[in-house]
Design a protein around this motif. Structure first.
Motif, PDB file in Angstrom:
ATOM      1  N   LEU A 199      19.028  19.952   3.039  1.00 66.67           N
ATOM      2  CA  LEU A 199      18.859  19.751   4.473  1.00 66.67           C
ATOM      3  C   LEU A 199      18.784  18.255   4.771  1.00 66.67           C
ATOM      4  O   LEU A 199      17.981  17.538   4.190  1.00 66.67           O
ATOM      5  CB  LEU A 199      17.580  20.426   4.946  1.00 66.67           C
ATOM      6  CG  LEU A 199      17.253  20.328   6.448  1.00 66.67           C
ATOM      7  CD1 LEU A 199      18.275  21.082   7.280  1.00 66.67           C
ATOM      8  CD2 LEU A 199      15.848  20.860   6.722  1.00 66.67           C
ATOM      9  N   TYR A 211      20.501  23.483  12.022  1.00 64.24           N
ATOM     10  CA  TYR A 211      20.144  22.966  10.703  1.00 64.24           C
ATOM     11  C   TYR A 211      21.422  22.511  10.003  1.00 64.24           C
ATOM     12  O   TYR A 211      22.366  23.293   9.834  1.00 64.24           O
ATOM     13  CB  TYR A 211      19.467  24.051   9.870  1.00 64.24           C
ATOM     14  CG  TYR A 211      18.169  24.561  10.449  1.00 64.24           C
ATOM     15  CD1 TYR A 211      16.954  23.974  10.135  1.00 64.24           C
ATOM     16  CD2 TYR A 211      18.165  25.652  11.330  1.00 64.24           C
ATOM     17  CE1 TYR A 211      15.757  24.443  10.679  1.00 64.24           C
ATOM     18  CE2 TYR A 211      16.983  26.131  11.873  1.00 64.24           C
ATOM     19  CZ  TYR A 211      15.790  25.519  11.545  1.00 64.24           C
ATOM     20  OH  TYR A 211      14.620  25.996  12.087  1.00 64.24           O
ATOM     21  N   ILE A 239      17.989  18.083  11.445  1.00 62.40           N
ATOM     22  CA  ILE A 239      17.686  19.216  12.318  1.00 62.40           C
ATOM     23  C   ILE A 239      17.806  18.744  13.756  1.00 62.40           C
ATOM     24  O   ILE A 239      17.158  17.773  14.148  1.00 62.40           O
ATOM     25  CB  ILE A 239      16.271  19.778  12.079  1.00 62.40           C
ATOM     26  CG1 ILE A 239      16.107  20.254  10.632  1.00 62.40           C
ATOM     27  CG2 ILE A 239      15.994  20.939  13.039  1.00 62.40           C
ATOM     28  CD1 ILE A 239      14.709  20.753  10.325  1.00 62.40           C
ATOM     29  N   TYR A 279      23.168  20.990   6.617  1.00 59.40           N
ATOM     30  CA  TYR A 279      23.033  20.809   5.179  1.00 59.40           C
ATOM     31  C   TYR A 279      24.294  20.132   4.647  1.00 59.40           C
ATOM     32  O   TYR A 279      25.383  20.265   5.222  1.00 59.40           O
ATOM     33  CB  TYR A 279      22.865  22.154   4.461  1.00 59.40           C
ATOM     34  CG  TYR A 279      21.646  22.939   4.884  1.00 59.40           C
ATOM     35  CD1 TYR A 279      20.474  22.893   4.141  1.00 59.40           C
ATOM     36  CD2 TYR A 279      21.676  23.755   6.017  1.00 59.40           C
ATOM     37  CE1 TYR A 279      19.350  23.621   4.521  1.00 59.40           C
ATOM     38  CE2 TYR A 279      20.561  24.488   6.401  1.00 59.40           C
ATOM     39  CZ  TYR A 279      19.406  24.415   5.651  1.00 59.40           C
ATOM     40  OH  TYR A 279      18.307  25.133   6.025  1.00 59.40           O
TER      41      TYR A 279
END
Length: 316
Positions: free
Chosen positions: A222, A234, A225, A236
Motif C-alpha cells: 500500500l 486504496y 489512500i 497498491y
C-alpha cells in the motif's frame, strides 16, 4: 492514462476548489509542442477528451458541458485536465494557455472522429440469454431509447453527440430495476460506461472505514489512500511497477464509471448476491460489484482468480 486520471482526480478536486486561479501563469507552446500535446489529448479518457473538445472546439459553457455529457464539475475537471497536461508537457508552476490548448484540441478532434465514420447505430439491442430470461421473468419490455439533442452550437457538435449516443439503452420500470439490476452498461467500440443503480438504498449508516481488505497478493504494498466524502481508494504497487487499485464508493446519485473494454469479453456473474462484472484488457483485470450499500471497483495487473480472491476477502 485512464487509471492515473481516475486515481488522482478526486484528491486534486479538493485542492482545486481551494486554489486561487487569478494567480495562474500561462505558457504558450510552439507548433511542435502543440502537435505533441494533441497526441497526449488522444490518450485521455473519453470523458476528459470530450470536456476539452466542448470547451475549446465548440465553446460550450461548463453548464452546457455538464448537461450534454451528463457529468458534474466539468469546470473543475477542465482545470485538472489542464494541470495534468501541463505537467506531462514538462511545464511546472504554470499552465498551457488557451490558444495553445485550443489548437491542440483542433488537431486531436479529427482523430477522435475518424474511427466512427462507418459505424451504424444498432436497430435492436443484443441481449444475452440470461439477460432475456431476467426480462421475461419480470415481464419487462425491450425498447430502444434514441437520444436526440438540439444544440445551437457549431454543426460538428452533433457528430460528437452521436458518438456518445450510439449504444442502445434498456428501458424498464423503477421497481423491476431495483429488483434485478445493480448496473446499467452502455457499450461503445473502445470503452463502456457502467452506471450504478444503487442510489436508492439507505446509505446513511454506511461507514467505508468498516470494510477491511484482508488479502493482497504477495509483492504488492500500500502506497497511498485517497479519501474524499463518499469515496475511498486504496492504491497498491509492486516492485515491478504493477498496480492494484481497490475503490469503495457510496452511490449517492447516478454514478457513471468509464472503463476500457476494447476487444474485451465482459463476464457477468453473481457475487455476494449482486451482479458482478469482470473482464481483461491490455494485461489489466477489472471487477465491479455492489455489496452492503457500497460499489466496489478492483483494477490491477493480476489474473481473474487473484482479483476475485481479493474481493472475497473484503469484509466488515
Amino acid at each position: 492514462m485512464k487509471d492515473v486520471c481516475e486515481l488522482s482526480f478526486q484528491d486534486e478536486l479538493h485542492k482545486i476548489s481551494e486554489s486561487d486561479t487569478n494567480d495562474i501563469v500561462y505558457e504558450t507552446l510552439s507548433k511542435e509542442h502543440i502537435s505533441i500535446l494533441a497526441k497526449k489529448i488522444g490518450l485521455l479518457p473519453f470523458e476528459y477528451r470530450s470536456i476539452l473538445f466542448f470547451r475549446y472546439c465548440f465553446r460550450s459553457t461548463p453548464y452546457e458541458t455538464d448537461k450534454i455529457l451528463k457529468t458534474e464539475n466539468s469546470k473543475s475537471k477542465l482545470y485538472y485536465i489542464q494541470k495534468m497536461l501541463s505537467n506531462l508537457m514538462g511545464i511546472q508552476n504554470s499552465l498551457i494557455d488557451n490558444n495553445s490548448m485550443g489548437e491542440a484540441c483542433k488537431l486531436s478532434l479529427p482523430d477522435e472522429m475518424k474511427d466512427y465514420d462507418n459505424i451504424e447505430a444498432l436497430k435492436k439491442p443484443v441481449y444475452t440469454k440470461s439477460f432475456r430470461k431476467k426480462l421475461k421473468e419480470f415481464n419487462i419490455s425491450q425498447s430502444n431509447n434514441n437520444i436526440y439533442l438540439s444544440i445551437a452550437k457549431k454543426a460538428a457538435i452533433f457528430i460528437l453527440i452521436f458518438i456518445m449516443s450510439l449504444s442502445t439503452v434498456l428501458v424498464f420500470n423503477t421497481e423491476a430495476r431495483t429488483k434485478l439490476f445493480n448496473w446499467i452498461i452502455e457499450k461503445f467500440p473502445k470503452y463502456s460506461i457502467f452506471t450504478s443503480q444503487n442510489a436508492n438504498e439507505d446509505t446513511e449508516q454506511v461507514d467505508l472505514s468498516s470494510f477491511k481488505i484482508k488479502y493482497i497478493p504477495a509483492g504488492f504494498e500500500l502506497y497511498n489512500i485517497h479519501e474524499m466524502g463518499n469515496i475511498v481508494i486504496y492504491n497498491y504497487i509492486s516492485k515491478n511497477n504493477y498496480i492494484l487499485t481497490v475503490k469503495l464508493l457510496i452511490p449517492l446519485g447516478e454514478i457513471k464509471s468509464y472503463y476500457d473494454t476494447e476487444n474485451a469479453v465482459i463476464e457477468e456473474f453473481i457475487f455476494k448476491e449482486s451482479q458482478a462484472y469482470i473482464w481483461q484488457t491490455d494485461g489489466i483485470t477489472y471487477l465491479l460489484w455492489h455489496w452492503s450499500g457500497v460499489d466496489f471497483h478492483i483494477t490491477g495487473n493480476l489474473n481473474k482468480d487473484e482479483i476475485i480472491k481479493i474481493a472475497e476477502n473484503i469484509s466488515k
